[in-house]
Design an enzyme around this catalytic site. Structure first.
Site, mmCIF file in Angstrom:
data_model
loop_
_atom_site.group_PDB
_atom_site.id
_atom_site.type_symbol
_atom_site.label_atom_id
_atom_site.label_comp_id
_atom_site.label_asym_id
_atom_site.label_seq_id
_atom_site.Cartn_x
_atom_site.Cartn_y
_atom_site.Cartn_z
ATOM 1 N N GLU A 1 0.830 -1.210 0.000
ATOM 2 C CA GLU A 1 0.000 0.000 0.000
ATOM 3 C C GLU A 1 0.862 1.256 0.000
ATOM 4 O O GLU A 1 1.872 1.325 0.718
ATOM 5 C CB GLU A 1 -0.885 -0.028 1.249
ATOM 6 C CG GLU A 1 -2.267 0.494 1.012
ATOM 7 C CD GLU A 1 -3.076 -0.406 0.101
ATOM 8 O OE1 GLU A 1 -3.145 -0.099 -1.109
ATOM 9 O OE2 GLU A 1 -3.628 -1.396 0.587
ATOM 10 N N HIS A 2 0.434 2.222 -0.814
ATOM 11 C CA HIS A 2 1.167 3.487 -0.978
ATOM 12 C C HIS A 2 2.592 3.236 -1.482
ATOM 13 O O HIS A 2 3.527 3.959 -1.146
ATOM 14 C CB HIS A 2 1.164 4.304 0.330
ATOM 15 C CG HIS A 2 -0.189 4.904 0.608
ATOM 16 N ND1 HIS A 2 -0.590 6.100 0.068
ATOM 17 C CD2 HIS A 2 -1.242 4.433 1.318
ATOM 18 C CE1 HIS A 2 -1.832 6.355 0.454
ATOM 19 N NE2 HIS A 2 -2.253 5.349 1.206
ATOM 20 N N SER B 1 -25.931 6.816 -15.220
ATOM 21 C CA SER B 1 -25.547 5.909 -14.146
ATOM 22 C C SER B 1 -26.729 5.726 -13.207
ATOM 23 O O SER B 1 -27.373 6.703 -12.815
ATOM 24 C CB SER B 1 -24.361 6.487 -13.368
ATOM 25 O OG SER B 1 -24.247 5.815 -12.121
ATOM 26 N N LEU C 1 -12.430 0.591 -2.655
ATOM 27 C CA LEU C 1 -12.463 -0.666 -3.414
ATOM 28 C C LEU C 1 -12.379 -0.395 -4.918
ATOM 29 O O LEU C 1 -12.732 -1.231 -5.732
ATOM 30 C CB LEU C 1 -13.741 -1.441 -3.070
ATOM 31 C CG LEU C 1 -13.855 -1.814 -1.582
ATOM 32 C CD1 LEU C 1 -15.207 -2.446 -1.270
ATOM 33 C CD2 LEU C 1 -12.723 -2.768 -1.179
ATOM 34 N N SER C 2 -11.916 0.790 -5.271
ATOM 35 C CA SER C 2 -11.699 1.161 -6.669
ATOM 36 C C SER C 2 -12.974 1.245 -7.486
ATOM 37 O O SER C 2 -12.999 0.821 -8.642
ATOM 38 C CB SER C 2 -10.708 0.216 -7.354
ATOM 39 O OG SER C 2 -9.429 0.469 -6.888
ATOM 40 N N ASP D 1 -4.812 0.804 -9.078
ATOM 41 C CA ASP D 1 -6.220 0.431 -9.229
ATOM 42 C C ASP D 1 -6.571 0.061 -10.673
ATOM 43 O O ASP D 1 -7.197 -0.958 -10.934
ATOM 44 C CB ASP D 1 -7.126 1.595 -8.786
ATOM 45 C CG ASP D 1 -6.754 2.087 -7.396
ATOM 46 O OD1 ASP D 1 -6.106 1.329 -6.659
ATOM 47 O OD2 ASP D 1 -7.091 3.240 -7.064
HETATM 48 C C1 GLA Z 1 -5.385 4.536 -3.899
HETATM 49 C C2 GLA Z 1 -4.705 4.968 -5.177
HETATM 50 C C3 GLA Z 1 -3.661 3.943 -5.605
HETATM 51 C C4 GLA Z 1 -2.709 3.598 -4.465
HETATM 52 C C5 GLA Z 1 -3.492 3.294 -3.186
HETATM 53 C C6 GLA Z 1 -2.597 3.109 -1.995
HETATM 54 O O1 GLA Z 1 -6.136 3.374 -4.102
HETATM 55 O O2 GLA Z 1 -5.652 5.106 -6.205
HETATM 56 O O3 GLA Z 1 -2.959 4.433 -6.730
HETATM 57 O O4 GLA Z 1 -1.773 4.620 -4.259
HETATM 58 O O5 GLA Z 1 -4.421 4.322 -2.886
HETATM 59 O O6 GLA Z 1 -1.847 1.963 -2.140
#
Ligand code: GLA
Length: 364
Positions: free
Chosen positions: A16-17, A50, A107-108, A157
């Site tokens: 993450e990050h 949507s 969750l994108s 993501d």
């Molecule tokens: C969000 C961003 C990703 C990534 C994460 C952390 O989801 O969209 O690009 O940086 O945070 O891992």
């Protein structure tokens, strides 16, 4: 022409990050997805509706140039703009969207919205979704997100959502661009990957994410590296500034944890995977400081209820957590989290299935 495209949400198992630090990530796609029903239209303008939004968007790709569109439509229409910028002749389409990926839950949902539009356009043009094309779509979705939406995210993501494979995680290396599938089958090991949406909303266009990114860049600069990827823990510990040292320490140790997780998965050593997930959470909470009370509560409660490991997933500041739990304890774990949220006076959390699922595509 009449087609249906589908793009999943994702959880990041670990890493993450790290994406915007030329580092390593290990995401899986989840069963929840955004679906687009697509037909051709006359003229040049596309129309995007949507089920989750009151207002439709209508316009040509040029109408979605950076600065021209706001809100959810920037993610969707921004992809039309980015594809046209990449030289595509984007046809006029009617795109009707619906999603069961919770919005703002880490969750994108945004990347699944971008990806479903990208796949819809490729489908309308009859372009096969081979590996090369998928990477082209990743690039367009990233451009839509960073340039049209203005969120300085790192590519995790869009890559996860467009390249994911069922039963696998992807080992993503943002230094080399390599993508390696890694078998992940928690069920075969008698485990479930639980996803808990804290329902605390986060916004990647808010300051917190951008500030973390700047701090990492500053730490890399002070260490005379192009990114934090080549930095060693020893070097990082010598940084004078306490905040920069902790941010960089998270990134360097997180990359190591990703590799250790891939090794543990190959050895079917799930207790070790769990330990690494929890260590990632502690690092994000204490060194990177992107967790929050609700995420911490999911993690501690899940661990007390028998999880092998648990962590926040995604950008943080709210959003979702994952927990790796023996299947027979999954329901008790979900109930324990619900009870802990009631006791703490938080809104009831949402529960989703984290089974590693297929990436975006057309549905028959
Ligand atoms: C969000 C961003 C990703 C990534 C994460 C952390 O989801 O969209 O690009 O940086 O945070 O891992």
């Amino acid at each position: 022409m009449d087609l249906t495209a589908r793009a999943p949400g994702r959880v990041n198992l670990i890493g993450e990050h790290t994406d915007y630090n030329a580092g390593l990530c290990l995401p899986v796609a989840i069963p929840a997805a955004t679906v687009a029903r697509v037909t051709r239209r006359d003229g040049r303008a596309s129309r995007i509706t949507s089920a989750q939004q009151p207002e439709p968007w209508e316009g040509t790709p040029a109408d979605a140039a950076p600065g021209a569109v706001r809100g959810w439509a920037a993610y969707a229409a921004g992809v039309l703009w980015a594809l046209e910028q990449a030289g595509w002749e984007v046809p006029a389409l009617d795109i009707a969207l619906g999603t069961d990926v919770p919005l703002g839950a880490g969750l994108s949902s945004s990347a699944s919205l971008e990806a479903v539009v990208a796949v819809a356009v490729a489908g309308a043009l009859d372009l096969p979704l081979d590996a090369e094309r998928r990477r082209e779509l990743v690039a367009a979705c990233r451009r839509a997100e960073t340039e049209v939406v203005g969120a300085p995210t790192g590519g995790l993501d869009q890559t996860a959502v467009l390249l994911a494979e069922e039963g696998r995680a992807l080992l993503l290396d943002f230094e080399t661009g390599s993508v390696e599938p890694v078998d992940v089958d928690p069920r075969a090991a008698g485990l479930e990957l639980l996803v808990v949406d804290t329902r605390v909303s986060h916004e990647l266009t808010d300051g917190g994410y951008g500030t973390r990114r700047e701090q990492c860049e500053e730490a890399a600069r002070l260490l005379h590296h192009p990114s934090l990827r080549p930095a060693t823990l020893e070097e990082v510990e010598r940084l004078d500034d306490d905040v920069l040292r902790r941010r960089a320490r998270h990134v360097v140790t997180e990359n190591e944890r990703v590799l250790a997780t891939v090794e543990a998965l190959a050895a079917d050593d799930w207790p070790r995977v769990g330990t690494l997930l929890t260590a990632s959470h502690v690092s994000l909470r204490d060194d990177f400081e992107v967790s929050c009370a609700e995420l911490d509560l999911v993690v501690t409660t899940a661990l007390e209820a028998g999880a092998l490991g648990a962590r926040m997933t995604g950008g943080g500041f709210g959003g979702s957590a994952i927990a790796l739990v023996p299947a027979e304890r999954a329901e008790a774990c979900r109930r324990a989290v619900d009870a802990a949220f009631v006791a703490a006076g938080h809104r009831a959390p949402g529960h989703l299935d984290g089974t590693p699922s297929a990436g975006a595509g057309l549905t028959p």
